[in-house]
Design a protein around this motif. Sequence first.
Motif, mmCIF file in Angstrom:
data_model
loop_
_atom_site.group_PDB
_atom_site.id
_atom_site.type_symbol
_atom_site.label_atom_id
_atom_site.label_comp_id
_atom_site.label_asym_id
_atom_site.label_seq_id
_atom_site.Cartn_x
_atom_site.Cartn_y
_atom_site.Cartn_z
ATOM 1 N N PRO A 260 58.230 10.834 -12.312
ATOM 2 C CA PRO A 260 58.708 9.453 -12.287
ATOM 3 C C PRO A 260 58.238 8.701 -13.531
ATOM 4 O O PRO A 260 57.265 9.094 -14.184
ATOM 5 N N VAL A 261 58.904 7.597 -13.833
ATOM 6 C CA VAL A 261 58.639 6.841 -15.056
ATOM 7 C C VAL A 261 57.168 6.455 -15.191
ATOM 8 O O VAL A 261 56.544 6.696 -16.234
ATOM 9 N N LYS A 262 56.602 5.858 -14.166
ATOM 10 C CA LYS A 262 55.238 5.355 -14.250
ATOM 11 C C LYS A 262 54.251 6.496 -14.477
ATOM 12 O O LYS A 262 53.324 6.388 -15.298
ATOM 13 N N ARG A 263 54.443 7.594 -13.743
ATOM 14 C CA ARG A 263 53.529 8.724 -13.869
ATOM 15 C C ARG A 263 53.698 9.398 -15.236
ATOM 16 O O ARG A 263 52.712 9.788 -15.873
ATOM 17 N N ALA A 264 54.927 9.525 -15.701
ATOM 18 C CA ALA A 264 55.182 10.137 -17.005
ATOM 19 C C ALA A 264 54.505 9.335 -18.113
ATOM 20 O O ALA A 264 53.902 9.896 -19.026
ATOM 21 N N ALA A 265 54.592 7.996 -18.033
ATOM 22 C CA ALA A 265 53.964 7.142 -19.040
ATOM 23 C C ALA A 265 52.450 7.288 -19.017
ATOM 24 O O ALA A 265 51.796 7.341 -20.072
ATOM 25 N N ALA A 266 51.875 7.388 -17.815
ATOM 26 C CA ALA A 266 50.421 7.514 -17.687
ATOM 27 C C ALA A 266 49.931 8.841 -18.264
ATOM 28 O O ALA A 266 48.932 8.895 -18.995
ATOM 29 N N VAL A 267 50.622 9.921 -17.940
ATOM 30 C CA VAL A 267 50.219 11.236 -18.441
ATOM 31 C C VAL A 267 50.403 11.314 -19.954
ATOM 32 O O VAL A 267 49.547 11.837 -20.680
ATOM 33 N N ALA A 268 51.523 10.764 -20.447
ATOM 34 C CA ALA A 268 51.769 10.767 -21.898
ATOM 35 C C ALA A 268 50.690 9.983 -22.634
ATOM 36 O O ALA A 268 50.271 10.355 -23.743
ATOM 37 N N ALA A 269 50.218 8.895 -22.031
ATOM 38 C CA ALA A 269 49.156 8.095 -22.645
ATOM 39 C C ALA A 269 47.862 8.892 -22.749
ATOM 40 O O ALA A 269 47.149 8.834 -23.758
ATOM 41 N N GLU A 270 47.551 9.659 -21.707
ATOM 42 C CA GLU A 270 46.347 10.488 -21.719
ATOM 43 C C GLU A 270 46.429 11.568 -22.803
ATOM 44 O O GLU A 270 45.445 11.882 -23.472
ATOM 45 N N ILE A 271 47.623 12.131 -22.990
ATOM 46 C CA ILE A 271 47.803 13.218 -23.946
ATOM 47 C C ILE A 271 47.792 12.713 -25.384
ATOM 48 O O ILE A 271 47.157 13.314 -26.266
ATOM 49 N N THR A 272 48.478 11.602 -25.633
ATOM 50 C CA THR A 272 48.710 11.146 -27.006
ATOM 51 C C THR A 272 47.789 10.040 -27.488
ATOM 52 O O THR A 272 47.646 9.814 -28.690
ATOM 53 N N GLY A 273 47.166 9.309 -26.549
ATOM 54 C CA GLY A 273 46.318 8.190 -26.952
ATOM 55 C C GLY A 273 47.070 6.894 -27.176
ATOM 56 O O GLY A 273 46.467 5.856 -27.483
ATOM 57 N N VAL A 274 48.394 6.912 -27.021
ATOM 58 C CA VAL A 274 49.198 5.691 -27.154
ATOM 59 C C VAL A 274 49.052 4.860 -25.884
ATOM 60 O O VAL A 274 48.911 5.399 -24.780
ATOM 61 N N ARG A 275 49.089 3.525 -26.037
ATOM 62 C CA ARG A 275 48.902 2.646 -24.881
ATOM 63 C C ARG A 275 49.924 2.951 -23.778
ATOM 64 O O ARG A 275 51.116 3.133 -24.034
ATOM 65 N N LYS A 276 49.450 2.957 -22.535
ATOM 66 C CA LYS A 276 50.311 3.276 -21.401
ATOM 67 C C LYS A 276 51.454 2.275 -21.247
ATOM 68 O O LYS A 276 52.597 2.670 -20.974
ATOM 69 N N ASN A 277 51.163 0.981 -21.433
ATOM 70 C CA ASN A 277 52.210 -0.034 -21.278
ATOM 71 C C ASN A 277 53.334 0.149 -22.292
ATOM 72 O O ASN A 277 54.513 -0.055 -21.982
ATOM 73 N N LEU A 278 52.958 0.523 -23.516
ATOM 74 C CA LEU A 278 53.956 0.745 -24.553
ATOM 75 C C LEU A 278 54.847 1.933 -24.188
ATOM 76 O O LEU A 278 56.079 1.883 -24.335
ATOM 77 N N LEU A 279 54.231 2.989 -23.684
ATOM 78 C CA LEU A 279 54.990 4.175 -23.282
ATOM 79 C C LEU A 279 55.836 3.896 -22.041
ATOM 80 O O LEU A 279 56.946 4.433 -21.899
ATOM 81 N N TYR A 280 55.328 3.065 -21.170
ATOM 82 C CA TYR A 280 56.093 2.708 -19.965
ATOM 83 C C TYR A 280 57.373 1.976 -20.341
ATOM 84 O O TYR A 280 58.456 2.267 -19.814
ATOM 85 N N GLN A 281 57.275 1.027 -21.290
ATOM 86 C CA GLN A 281 58.462 0.311 -21.733
ATOM 87 C C GLN A 281 59.453 1.261 -22.410
ATOM 88 O O GLN A 281 60.665 1.158 -22.208
ATOM 89 N N LEU A 282 58.941 2.200 -23.181
ATOM 90 C CA LEU A 282 59.802 3.174 -23.839
ATOM 91 C C LEU A 282 60.456 4.087 -22.803
ATOM 92 O O LEU A 282 61.640 4.433 -22.924
ATOM 93 N N ALA A 283 59.694 4.447 -21.776
ATOM 94 C CA ALA A 283 60.242 5.300 -20.710
ATOM 95 C C ALA A 283 61.377 4.602 -19.964
ATOM 96 O O ALA A 283 62.388 5.227 -19.629
ATOM 97 N N LEU A 284 61.206 3.310 -19.718
ATOM 98 C CA LEU A 284 62.282 2.544 -19.068
ATOM 99 C C LEU A 284 63.544 2.556 -19.920
ATOM 100 O O LEU A 284 64.654 2.691 -19.412
ATOM 101 N N GLN A 285 63.358 2.421 -21.244
ATOM 102 C CA GLN A 285 64.516 2.461 -22.144
ATOM 103 C C GLN A 285 65.189 3.837 -22.109
ATOM 104 O O GLN A 285 66.423 3.939 -22.105
ATOM 105 N N GLU A 286 64.378 4.879 -22.069
ATOM 106 C CA GLU A 286 64.917 6.240 -22.026
ATOM 107 C C GLU A 286 65.729 6.438 -20.757
ATOM 108 O O GLU A 286 66.812 7.049 -20.778
#
Length: 288
Positions: A260-286
């Motif tokens: 799911p979007v929220k979980r994908a953003a959280a895991v991606a943040a852990e892997i890459t070091g990019v802020r979770k909120n930024l990745l969450y917004q990008l995930a919503l766009q995707e």
Amino acid sequence: MTATDAVNSAIGTLYVVATPIGNLEDISARALRILNEVALIAAEDTRHSARLLQHFSIKTPLAACHEHNERDEGGRFIQRLLAGDSVALISDAGTPLISDPGYHLVRQARAACVRVVPVPGACALVAALCAAGLPSDRFIFEGFLPAKRTGRRSRLEQLRQEPRTLIFYEAPHRILDCLQDMASVFGGERVAVLGRELTKTFETLKGAPLAALEQWVAADANQQRGECVVVVAGCRAPEGEESVDDNARRVLKLLLAELPVKRAAAVAAEITGVRKNLLYQLALQEKS
């Protein structure tokens, strides 16, 4: 002393010895002592290294250890080491293994439980970085880029959004093409520093935006000679913005296919070091 200690004490030591990249005064007293004391010197080019040893009146025997024989011939050095002889590994200039041969010999030595000791000294990438005036707290060393333009540009594209300072080695006959491709891929305004013939008589350290640096080298054939190091500023997000690099986008896209979007953003943040909120917004766009 245990039996193991007795065996290990009878084994020689492999010294990885840095030599000057130009100015012979840069060799350390420790390096000179080691080169005098070992039973054998494994050299990238015995003819080149013979001149260095002659300058310092070192009479230790030389044997070739280069990229074409290192895998197959490393065993003879290991045999000498296991028999109790110490060996020094040197390259033509600078620190062995840094875009130079030596990795396979060091790996074989460690696998044989031979003690490997570094003898630090000159290294062109460190010399260029410390004088470049670019961020040095985090950097990556890319060595030599592919010789052909297609491969070179492809590799540069992969590094286009890298935020760390980038360091490259380049051959003099390719330096202009390299700078042209860097300006094209990174943007002509990206700041870079060309270090040429470091520590030598005609040492050059020139910093400028890539487009200007390319023009400067094109206008002066002398700048297309000698050994070159190119230090390039990392990618910076526009003022007030935070960027998501290509690697983080790729990781997020792969995770979105399974989570799911929220979980994908959280895991991606852990892997890459990019802020979770930024990745969450990008995930919503995707997803949209």
